[in-house]
Design a protein around this motif. Sequence first.
Motif, mmCIF file in Angstrom:
data_model
loop_
_atom_site.group_PDB
_atom_site.id
_atom_site.type_symbol
_atom_site.label_atom_id
_atom_site.label_comp_id
_atom_site.label_asym_id
_atom_site.label_seq_id
_atom_site.Cartn_x
_atom_site.Cartn_y
_atom_site.Cartn_z
ATOM 1 N N ASP A 91 -6.169 -13.740 -2.737
ATOM 2 C CA ASP A 91 -5.964 -12.757 -2.047
ATOM 3 C C ASP A 91 -6.336 -12.379 -0.698
ATOM 4 O OD1 ASP A 91 -4.501 -12.384 -4.929
ATOM 5 O OD2 ASP A 91 -7.091 -12.624 -4.968
ATOM 6 N N THR A 92 -4.508 -11.796 -0.293
ATOM 7 C CA THR A 92 -4.601 -11.633 0.803
ATOM 8 C C THR A 92 -3.520 -10.118 1.534
ATOM 9 O OG1 THR A 92 -4.780 -12.091 3.541
ATOM 10 C CG2 THR A 92 -3.589 -13.129 1.805
ATOM 11 N N GLY A 93 -3.785 -9.880 2.447
ATOM 12 C CA GLY A 93 -2.160 -8.599 2.851
ATOM 13 C C GLY A 93 -2.548 -7.939 4.135
ATOM 14 N N SER A 94 -1.486 -6.987 4.697
ATOM 15 C CA SER A 94 -1.896 -6.544 5.436
ATOM 16 C C SER A 94 -0.620 -5.766 5.649
ATOM 17 C CB SER A 94 -1.837 -7.475 7.730
ATOM 18 O OG SER A 94 -0.288 -8.134 7.663
ATOM 19 N N GLU A 95 -0.665 -4.675 6.471
ATOM 20 C CA GLU A 95 0.069 -3.134 7.052
ATOM 21 C C GLU A 95 0.933 -3.221 5.490
ATOM 22 O OE1 GLU A 95 0.525 -2.354 9.346
ATOM 23 O OE2 GLU A 95 -0.378 -3.923 11.161
ATOM 24 N N GLY A 96 0.027 -2.956 4.392
ATOM 25 C CA GLY A 96 0.476 -2.481 3.067
ATOM 26 C C GLY A 96 1.109 -3.455 2.314
ATOM 27 N N TRP A 97 1.639 -4.993 2.682
ATOM 28 C CA TRP A 97 1.678 -5.788 1.727
ATOM 29 C C TRP A 97 0.864 -6.755 0.869
ATOM 30 C CZ3 TRP A 97 7.453 -6.461 1.411
ATOM 31 C CH2 TRP A 97 8.015 -6.033 1.918
ATOM 32 N N ARG A 98 1.126 -6.577 -0.277
ATOM 33 C CA ARG A 98 0.272 -7.670 -1.277
ATOM 34 C C ARG A 98 0.663 -9.286 -0.642
ATOM 35 N NH1 ARG A 98 -0.547 -3.993 -6.558
ATOM 36 N NH2 ARG A 98 -2.543 -2.606 -5.477
ATOM 37 N N GLN A 99 -0.377 -10.517 -0.714
ATOM 38 C CA GLN A 99 -0.165 -11.219 0.004
ATOM 39 C C GLN A 99 -0.773 -12.685 -0.379
ATOM 40 O OE1 GLN A 99 0.613 -11.163 4.314
ATOM 41 N NE2 GLN A 99 1.810 -11.370 4.245
ATOM 42 N N ILE A 144 4.639 -13.085 0.854
ATOM 43 C CA ILE A 144 4.269 -12.072 0.039
ATOM 44 C C ILE A 144 4.809 -11.495 -1.485
ATOM 45 C CG2 ILE A 144 4.940 -10.339 1.725
ATOM 46 C CD1 ILE A 144 7.451 -9.961 0.379
ATOM 47 N N TRP A 145 3.943 -10.779 -2.499
ATOM 48 C CA TRP A 145 4.514 -10.503 -3.738
ATOM 49 C C TRP A 145 3.862 -9.673 -4.411
ATOM 50 C CZ3 TRP A 145 0.133 -11.516 -8.445
ATOM 51 C CH2 TRP A 145 -0.801 -11.515 -7.751
ATOM 52 N N GLY A 146 4.115 -8.150 -2.917
ATOM 53 C CA GLY A 146 3.800 -7.309 -3.952
ATOM 54 C C GLY A 146 3.627 -6.072 -2.668
ATOM 55 N N ILE A 147 3.017 -4.697 -2.924
ATOM 56 C CA ILE A 147 2.862 -3.617 -2.088
ATOM 57 C C ILE A 147 1.672 -2.816 -2.446
ATOM 58 C CG2 ILE A 147 5.183 -3.273 -0.922
ATOM 59 C CD1 ILE A 147 5.615 -0.946 -3.017
ATOM 60 N N GLY A 148 1.158 -3.054 -1.545
ATOM 61 C CA GLY A 148 -0.572 -1.593 -1.823
ATOM 62 C C GLY A 148 -1.193 -2.300 -1.397
ATOM 63 N N PRO A 149 -2.985 -2.235 -1.520
ATOM 64 C CA PRO A 149 -4.470 -2.651 -1.307
ATOM 65 C C PRO A 149 -3.987 -4.040 -1.590
ATOM 66 C CG PRO A 149 -4.567 -0.703 -2.744
ATOM 67 C CD PRO A 149 -3.015 -1.020 -2.517
ATOM 68 N N GLU A 163 -6.099 -6.431 -3.499
ATOM 69 C CA GLU A 163 -7.199 -6.681 -4.911
ATOM 70 C C GLU A 163 -7.652 -8.123 -4.848
ATOM 71 O OE1 GLU A 163 -4.656 -3.886 -7.970
ATOM 72 O OE2 GLU A 163 -3.613 -5.407 -7.594
ATOM 73 N N GLU A 164 -8.262 -7.952 -4.905
ATOM 74 C CA GLU A 164 -9.748 -9.246 -4.858
ATOM 75 C C GLU A 164 -9.327 -10.172 -6.363
ATOM 76 O OE1 GLU A 164 -11.076 -12.715 -2.471
ATOM 77 O OE2 GLU A 164 -10.918 -10.269 -2.160
ATOM 78 N N GLY A 165 -9.126 -11.150 -6.839
ATOM 79 C CA GLY A 165 -8.918 -11.576 -7.565
ATOM 80 C C GLY A 165 -7.151 -11.542 -8.566
ATOM 81 N N ALA A 166 -6.525 -10.780 -7.737
ATOM 82 C CA ALA A 166 -5.558 -10.276 -9.048
ATOM 83 C C ALA A 166 -4.104 -11.206 -8.980
ATOM 84 C CB ALA A 166 -4.446 -9.969 -8.251
ATOM 85 N N LEU A 167 -4.384 -12.328 -7.958
ATOM 86 C CA LEU A 167 -3.860 -13.762 -8.440
ATOM 87 C C LEU A 167 -4.215 -14.693 -9.852
ATOM 88 C CD1 LEU A 167 -1.685 -15.895 -7.771
ATOM 89 C CD2 LEU A 167 -3.328 -16.574 -6.429
ATOM 90 N N LEU A 168 -5.750 -14.646 -10.205
ATOM 91 C CA LEU A 168 -6.193 -14.946 -10.948
ATOM 92 C C LEU A 168 -6.205 -14.219 -12.099
ATOM 93 C CD1 LEU A 168 -9.292 -17.272 -9.847
ATOM 94 C CD2 LEU A 168 -7.285 -18.353 -9.753
#
Length: 432
Positions: free
Chosen positions: A102-110, A180-185, A187-192
């Motif tokens: 779980d990572t991301g930047s500029e408001g994107w979830r990646q 990318i797979w969404g927008i927002g902050p 979230e640690e553990g979201a993918l699992l």
Amino acid sequence: MPTAAPTAYFDRAHTDDLISYLAASPSPYHAVASATERLEKAGFRQVAETEAWDGRAGGRFVVRGGALIAWYVPEGAGPETPFRIVGAHTDSPTLRVKPRPDTGSEGWRQIAVEIYGGVPLNTWLDRDLGISGRLALRGGSTVLVHLDEPLLRVPQLAIHLDRQVNDGLKLDRQRHLTPIWGIGPVEEGALLDHVAGHAGVAASDIIGWDLMVHDVQPPSYLGRDRELLASARLDNLLSVHAGTAALSAVAAAGGGSRIPVLAAFDHEETGSESDTGAQGPLLGNVLERSVLSRGGSPEDRARALAGTICLSADMGHAVHPNYSERHEPGHHPVPNGGPILKTNVNQRYATDAIGRAVFTDACERAGVPWQNFVSNNAMPCGTTIGPITAARLGITTVDCGVAALSMHSSRELCGADDPFLLASALKGFLEG
């Protein structure tokens, strides 16, 4: 010389089944599961490496992760009976999920990914991607996951922000390939959590994973006359499927005069150095245990291997109409021209004169056409499990395959008749 293609080969039942196999096999683990399902229907049974084996006639297979070894012992086979081996590999170049995804930047979830194998990076841009692979759970069990839905995407930079893109696209492997797979902050553990929900397990029970992305566009026939096949993972699941079909057919006929074997390895795209790769001991161990289970000795093993031949089946290059100068001028394999015999005098392929004779004989007895492939001297030549297997086991090995365009792309292209032609040649080879 190569023979003419029989018109009967335009029956597409084999390719229809290949399409089903490709769609069900987004990861090496799924590829093995799909192949063993077909083998079990053909009467093969799984044996565990931790258990004692018997030497009775019949079909057996061993599974280790993304690798599969299957063999059929005919009635009357002795401990010194040689093997006929079809070798292939289950892995394909892709993007694999990192340990902290779980990572991301500029408001994107990646999702953080690592590049696996020789990937043409641009082919993964702007494609709808799913996630597949396996989960390791507390207690030692594993479960396969196949999220075959548009979940991720690696977006290309708009041309307005890169006016020179058509003069040469340059992608940074670390910065530019993060889906990318969404927008927002973040979230640690979201993918699992998401994967666990689809797998029907608790995220807290997942203690390990091998996950990767795959293009969710299904395999399909292509062209006005549907004479081409477009799909992900043709390299090299086409060969795994062909080998499975050939082994099943030979077993149904009693097994021939040799012991037919299918060896489908993992990690070919990264050098084969693993416990499930061709550089590892898996195939050698299985062959030795097969000899010993039939009352054999080390001497019998040596005699069996001395008469053993391996046919390494992997995809090769069809002549590209827009880049014909990149190919060897006298060797232009074409789609639906039959399997290709791959030669390289620097041992990037293992074929020699004896191997050529074996391959020619198999194709002639099967009644299928075949073509020669050799690389342009000015172009580096790829390699396969062929030279590795020849060196590791000391057995005669031949390299062959099916000619394709867009090798290692997220979506490849071959002739729609060639899968059946290859399977027919492999069947002729396994029959001895």
